[in-house]
Design an enzyme around this catalytic site. Structure first.
Site, PDB file in Angstrom:
ATOM      1  N   ASN A   5       0.880  -1.174   0.000  1.00  0.00           N
ATOM      2  CA  ASN A   5       0.000   0.000   0.000  1.00  0.00           C
ATOM      3  C   ASN A   5       0.914   1.219   0.000  1.00  0.00           C
ATOM      4  O   ASN A   5       1.415   1.630   1.039  1.00  0.00           O
ATOM      5  CB  ASN A   5      -0.896  -0.046   1.250  1.00  0.00           C
ATOM      6  CG  ASN A   5      -1.859   1.126   1.323  1.00  0.00           C
ATOM      7  OD1 ASN A   5      -1.768   2.066   0.527  1.00  0.00           O
ATOM      8  ND2 ASN A   5      -2.766   1.074   2.274  1.00  0.00           N
ATOM      9  N   ARG A  74      -2.453  -2.038  -3.640  1.00  0.00           N
ATOM     10  CA  ARG A  74      -3.630  -1.186  -3.505  1.00  0.00           C
ATOM     11  C   ARG A  74      -3.482  -0.029  -4.498  1.00  0.00           C
ATOM     12  O   ARG A  74      -2.466   0.658  -4.524  1.00  0.00           O
ATOM     13  CB  ARG A  74      -3.695  -0.612  -2.088  1.00  0.00           C
ATOM     14  CG  ARG A  74      -4.840   0.359  -1.962  1.00  0.00           C
ATOM     15  CD  ARG A  74      -4.793   1.094  -0.647  1.00  0.00           C
ATOM     16  NE  ARG A  74      -5.948   1.965  -0.538  1.00  0.00           N
ATOM     17  CZ  ARG A  74      -5.949   3.114   0.117  1.00  0.00           C
ATOM     18  NH1 ARG A  74      -4.852   3.539   0.714  1.00  0.00           N
ATOM     19  NH2 ARG A  74      -7.038   3.832   0.179  1.00  0.00           N
ATOM     20  N   HIS A 163     -12.550   3.310  -0.501  1.00  0.00           N
ATOM     21  CA  HIS A 163     -12.575   2.335   0.605  1.00  0.00           C
ATOM     22  C   HIS A 163     -13.272   1.038   0.178  1.00  0.00           C
ATOM     23  O   HIS A 163     -13.742   0.271   1.019  1.00  0.00           O
ATOM     24  CB  HIS A 163     -13.348   2.863   1.841  1.00  0.00           C
ATOM     25  CG  HIS A 163     -12.679   3.973   2.586  1.00  0.00           C
ATOM     26  ND1 HIS A 163     -13.405   4.974   3.188  1.00  0.00           N
ATOM     27  CD2 HIS A 163     -11.375   4.223   2.830  1.00  0.00           C
ATOM     28  CE1 HIS A 163     -12.565   5.818   3.781  1.00  0.00           C
ATOM     29  NE2 HIS A 163     -11.331   5.388   3.579  1.00  0.00           N
ATOM     30  N   GLY A 195     -10.176   8.906   7.114  1.00  0.00           N
ATOM     31  CA  GLY A 195     -11.180   9.091   6.075  1.00  0.00           C
ATOM     32  C   GLY A 195     -12.391   8.267   6.478  1.00  0.00           C
ATOM     33  O   GLY A 195     -12.248   7.285   7.196  1.00  0.00           O
ATOM     34  N   ARG A 224     -11.468  16.261   6.570  1.00  0.00           N
ATOM     35  CA  ARG A 224     -12.260  16.626   5.385  1.00  0.00           C
ATOM     36  C   ARG A 224     -13.683  16.980   5.769  1.00  0.00           C
ATOM     37  O   ARG A 224     -14.275  16.346   6.647  1.00  0.00           O
ATOM     38  CB  ARG A 224     -12.308  15.463   4.392  1.00  0.00           C
ATOM     39  CG  ARG A 224     -10.974  15.104   3.823  1.00  0.00           C
ATOM     40  CD  ARG A 224     -11.107  13.961   2.797  1.00  0.00           C
ATOM     41  NE  ARG A 224      -9.867  13.210   2.730  1.00  0.00           N
ATOM     42  CZ  ARG A 224      -9.790  11.885   2.658  1.00  0.00           C
ATOM     43  NH1 ARG A 224     -10.869  11.144   2.599  1.00  0.00           N
ATOM     44  NH2 ARG A 224      -8.608  11.303   2.633  1.00  0.00           N
ATOM     45  N   MET A 266     -10.528  11.015  17.589  1.00  0.00           N
ATOM     46  CA  MET A 266     -11.774  10.891  18.353  1.00  0.00           C
ATOM     47  C   MET A 266     -11.508  10.647  19.842  1.00  0.00           C
ATOM     48  O   MET A 266     -12.310  11.021  20.691  1.00  0.00           O
ATOM     49  CB  MET A 266     -12.619   9.776  17.745  1.00  0.00           C
ATOM     50  CG  MET A 266     -14.081   9.823  18.081  1.00  0.00           C
ATOM     51  SD  MET A 266     -14.882  11.430  17.773  1.00  0.00           S
ATOM     52  CE  MET A 266     -15.404  11.278  16.071  1.00  0.00           C
ATOM     53  N   GLU A 316     -14.492   0.916  15.068  1.00  0.00           N
ATOM     54  CA  GLU A 316     -14.150  -0.255  15.882  1.00  0.00           C
ATOM     55  C   GLU A 316     -13.936   0.100  17.345  1.00  0.00           C
ATOM     56  O   GLU A 316     -14.057  -0.762  18.216  1.00  0.00           O
ATOM     57  CB  GLU A 316     -12.871  -0.918  15.330  1.00  0.00           C
ATOM     58  CG  GLU A 316     -13.084  -1.577  13.979  1.00  0.00           C
ATOM     59  CD  GLU A 316     -11.776  -1.992  13.308  1.00  0.00           C
ATOM     60  OE1 GLU A 316     -10.806  -2.315  14.025  1.00  0.00           O
ATOM     61  OE2 GLU A 316     -11.724  -1.977  12.056  1.00  0.00           O
ATOM     62  N   ASN A 317     -13.612   1.374  17.614  1.00  0.00           N
ATOM     63  CA  ASN A 317     -13.187   1.725  18.981  1.00  0.00           C
ATOM     64  C   ASN A 317     -14.079   2.685  19.738  1.00  0.00           C
ATOM     65  O   ASN A 317     -14.010   2.739  20.962  1.00  0.00           O
ATOM     66  CB  ASN A 317     -11.776   2.322  18.934  1.00  0.00           C
ATOM     67  CG  ASN A 317     -10.744   1.289  18.518  1.00  0.00           C
ATOM     68  OD1 ASN A 317     -10.545   0.301  19.212  1.00  0.00           O
ATOM     69  ND2 ASN A 317     -10.132   1.509  17.378  1.00  0.00           N
ATOM     70  N   GLU A 367      -7.952  -4.679   5.101  1.00  0.00           N
ATOM     71  CA  GLU A 367      -7.821  -4.424   3.672  1.00  0.00           C
ATOM     72  C   GLU A 367      -6.686  -5.236   3.057  1.00  0.00           C
ATOM     73  O   GLU A 367      -6.789  -5.685   1.918  1.00  0.00           O
ATOM     74  CB  GLU A 367      -7.609  -2.915   3.438  1.00  0.00           C
ATOM     75  CG  GLU A 367      -8.878  -2.126   3.755  1.00  0.00           C
ATOM     76  CD  GLU A 367      -8.670  -0.622   3.851  1.00  0.00           C
ATOM     77  OE1 GLU A 367      -8.309  -0.149   4.945  1.00  0.00           O
ATOM     78  OE2 GLU A 367      -8.861   0.078   2.848  1.00  0.00           O
TER      79      GLU A 367
HETATM   80  P1  ADP Z   1      -6.829   5.466   8.565  1.00  0.00           P
HETATM   81  O1  ADP Z   1      -7.953   6.042   7.777  1.00  0.00           O
HETATM   82  O2  ADP Z   1      -5.659   6.387   8.670  1.00  0.00           O
HETATM   83  O3  ADP Z   1      -6.488   4.039   8.211  1.00  0.00           O
HETATM   84  P2  ADP Z   1      -7.829   4.363  11.060  1.00  0.00           P
HETATM   85  O4  ADP Z   1      -8.882   3.466  10.534  1.00  0.00           O
HETATM   86  O5  ADP Z   1      -6.631   3.751  11.673  1.00  0.00           O
HETATM   87  O6  ADP Z   1      -7.400   5.470  10.025  1.00  0.00           O
HETATM   88  O7  ADP Z   1      -8.520   5.335  12.134  1.00  0.00           O
HETATM   89  C1  ADP Z   1      -7.774   6.312  12.794  1.00  0.00           C
HETATM   90  C2  ADP Z   1      -8.675   7.069  13.737  1.00  0.00           C
HETATM   91  O8  ADP Z   1      -9.340   6.175  14.612  1.00  0.00           O
HETATM   92  C3  ADP Z   1      -7.944   8.029  14.673  1.00  0.00           C
HETATM   93  O9  ADP Z   1      -7.745   9.277  14.067  1.00  0.00           O
HETATM   94  C4  ADP Z   1      -8.892   8.121  15.839  1.00  0.00           C
HETATM   95  O10 ADP Z   1      -9.803   9.187  15.614  1.00  0.00           O
HETATM   96  C5  ADP Z   1      -9.672   6.842  15.808  1.00  0.00           C
HETATM   97  N1  ADP Z   1      -9.385   5.968  16.955  1.00  0.00           N
HETATM   98  C6  ADP Z   1      -8.382   5.076  17.098  1.00  0.00           C
HETATM   99  N2  ADP Z   1      -8.451   4.462  18.298  1.00  0.00           N
HETATM  100  C7  ADP Z   1      -9.521   4.987  18.931  1.00  0.00           C
HETATM  101  C8  ADP Z   1     -10.128   4.784  20.214  1.00  0.00           C
HETATM  102  N3  ADP Z   1      -9.637   3.916  21.101  1.00  0.00           N
HETATM  103  N4  ADP Z   1     -11.226   5.521  20.510  1.00  0.00           N
HETATM  104  C9  ADP Z   1     -11.732   6.398  19.628  1.00  0.00           C
HETATM  105  N5  ADP Z   1     -11.217   6.634  18.420  1.00  0.00           N
HETATM  106  C10 ADP Z   1     -10.121   5.942  18.079  1.00  0.00           C
END
Ligand code: ADP
Length: 381
Positions: A5, A74, A163, A195, A224, A266, A316-317, A367
């Site tokens: 990637n 990718r 995506h 994103g 964005r 976040m 996920e989080n 991915e």
């Molecule tokens: P990318 O688009 O760069 O692949 P990710 O899917 O890794 O991004 O998501 C990154 C974002 O996920 C971070 O900017 C953050 O906002 C959020 N994030 C990561 N861990 C947590 C968490 N434990 N709680 C809330 N938000 C989280």
């Protein structure tokens, strides 16, 4: 399978074992990231891939290994030309090059990665897996903007979506979690990373998605704006005296969560909300409001929704985002269980209440595994 990637300033790589069957299939043998390409010691993508190759060598799984069967790349933009994973040859590479005007930040980096990898292992099949491909099934009603047809056709102005590799993987993984065939399941996938995009997937086939001509449209993202009245751009140009490039930077890099509150993570926004910070609260509220609108819109697009799947970093989080996005939607058959939603985990899981007609799930995306799977399928056809 080696999966690459290549971004403008980073190269992510993973080596996956796709041989055999059963639960070990797709096991990660090695992975890493080379960052700050173009600065200091890593001059370009060639230097980056050489560094990755050296690291793989150290792990005993060198790029020159006879067991390496293919490389999956990718590629962000496939335009209308590429709707399937594609074996790369000179002609294909030239066509990916032609799509650079549609993805000026992404496709050149992807092309560099491909060129360098082909140079190092010209004997190996190299496959391009496009971020846009999964969305190619969108009906014209969803893919077209209501602008003059001749102009739109001439400049490729239509909705492509991005995506796609993640939306494809997560929609299938959601069906698996429900113990159903993807063909039987209608899913709204919410990919919320830095994103962010939503998609409506009917029986495994994408019928709408929130990103459009570029990854700027749709949901509020880390930096964005997502959806905005296009006339705001003319307003900023005429009244604000801003140039096209300045507005591009404003909407892509200085908007979204960071534009509203100065933070795009976040976790940090949640912490500031806990302290009663009004800007952080506003950013969260705008983010969640947009998300709810898309859930409603895609419920109408699909007619019957079986599952809503949250994925990527925020999806996920962040239990808070999931809860707020779906709060009070019992009339749509959507009920999140507060206890299940609060439990952290790294595998796919249900967070809906037992009585919820729509299954709500957290489904970690992968991915690289999806690219390896598609590459493997093409090479072994
Ligand atoms: P990318 O688009 O760069 O692949 P990710 O899917 O890794 O991004 O998501 C990154 C974002 O996920 C971070 O900017 C953050 O906002 C959020 N994030 C990561 N861990 C947590 C968490 N434990 N709680 C809330 N938000 C989280």
């Amino acid at each position: 399978m080696l999966v690459l990637n290549s971004g403008s300033s980073s190269l992510k790589y993973q080596l996956l074992d796709m041989a055999g069957s059963g639960p070990d299939r797709g096991a990660r043998l090695a992975s890493g990231i080379v960052e700050r390409i173009g600065e200091g010691p890593v001059a370009d993508h060639e230097a980056a891939l050489k560094q990755a190759a050296a690291e793989l060598d150290r792990q005993g799984l060198g790029l020159d290994s006879p067991e390496l069967a293919a490389v999956g790349h990718r590629v962000v933009h496939g335009g209308t030309r590429f709707t399937e994973p594609t074996l790369i040859d000179d002609a294909v590479l030239a066509e990916i090059e032609k799509l650079v005007p549609l993805a000026p930040l992404h496709n050149p980096a992807n092309i560099s990665g491909i060129t360098v990898a082909r140079g190092l292992r010209p004997d190996l099949p190299q496959v391009a897996v496009f971020d846009t491909a999964f969305h190619a099934t969108m009906p014209e009603a969803a893919a077209r903007y209501a602008v003059d047809t001749a102009t739109a056709d001439r400049f490729g102005v239509r909705r492509y979506g991005f995506h796609g590799t993640s939306h494809a993987y997560v929609s299938r993984a959601t069906a698996r979690l429900l113990g159903k065939d993807p063909a039987e399941v209608n899913t709204i996938v919410l990919h919320l990373g830095n994103g962010a995009s939503a998609s409506a997937v009917r029986g495994g086939v994408c019928v709408d998605t929130s990103m459009g001509l570029t990854p700027l449209e749709g949901l509020v993202m880390g930096t964005r704006s997502g959806d905005i009245d296009p006339a705001a751009i003319f307003h900023l140009a005429r009244v604000g005296g801003m140039s096209t490039d300045e507005i591009d930077t404003l909407l892509n890099k200085r908007s979204g969560l960071v534009g509203l509150c100065g933070d795009n993570d976040m976790r940090e926004i949640g912490r500031r909300m806990g302290e009663g910070d009004p800007a952080a609260q506003l950013a969260f509220d705008v983010y969640v409001h947009r998300l709810r609108k898309y859930v409603g819109a895609y419920t109408a697009v699909l007619g019957r929704v079986d599952a809503i799947a949250f994925t990527a970093g925020v999806g996920e989080n962040s239990a808070a985002v999931r809860e707020a996005a779906l709060r009070g939607l019992g009339a749509l058959g959507i009920e999140v269980d507060a206890v299940r939603n609060a439990i952290r985990g790294s595998s796919a899981r249900l967070i809906s209440a037992a009585a919820s007609r729509v299954a709500v799930a957290v489904v970690p995306t992968d991915e690289e595994l999806e690219i390896a799977t598609q590459t493997y399928a093409l090479v072994n056809r």
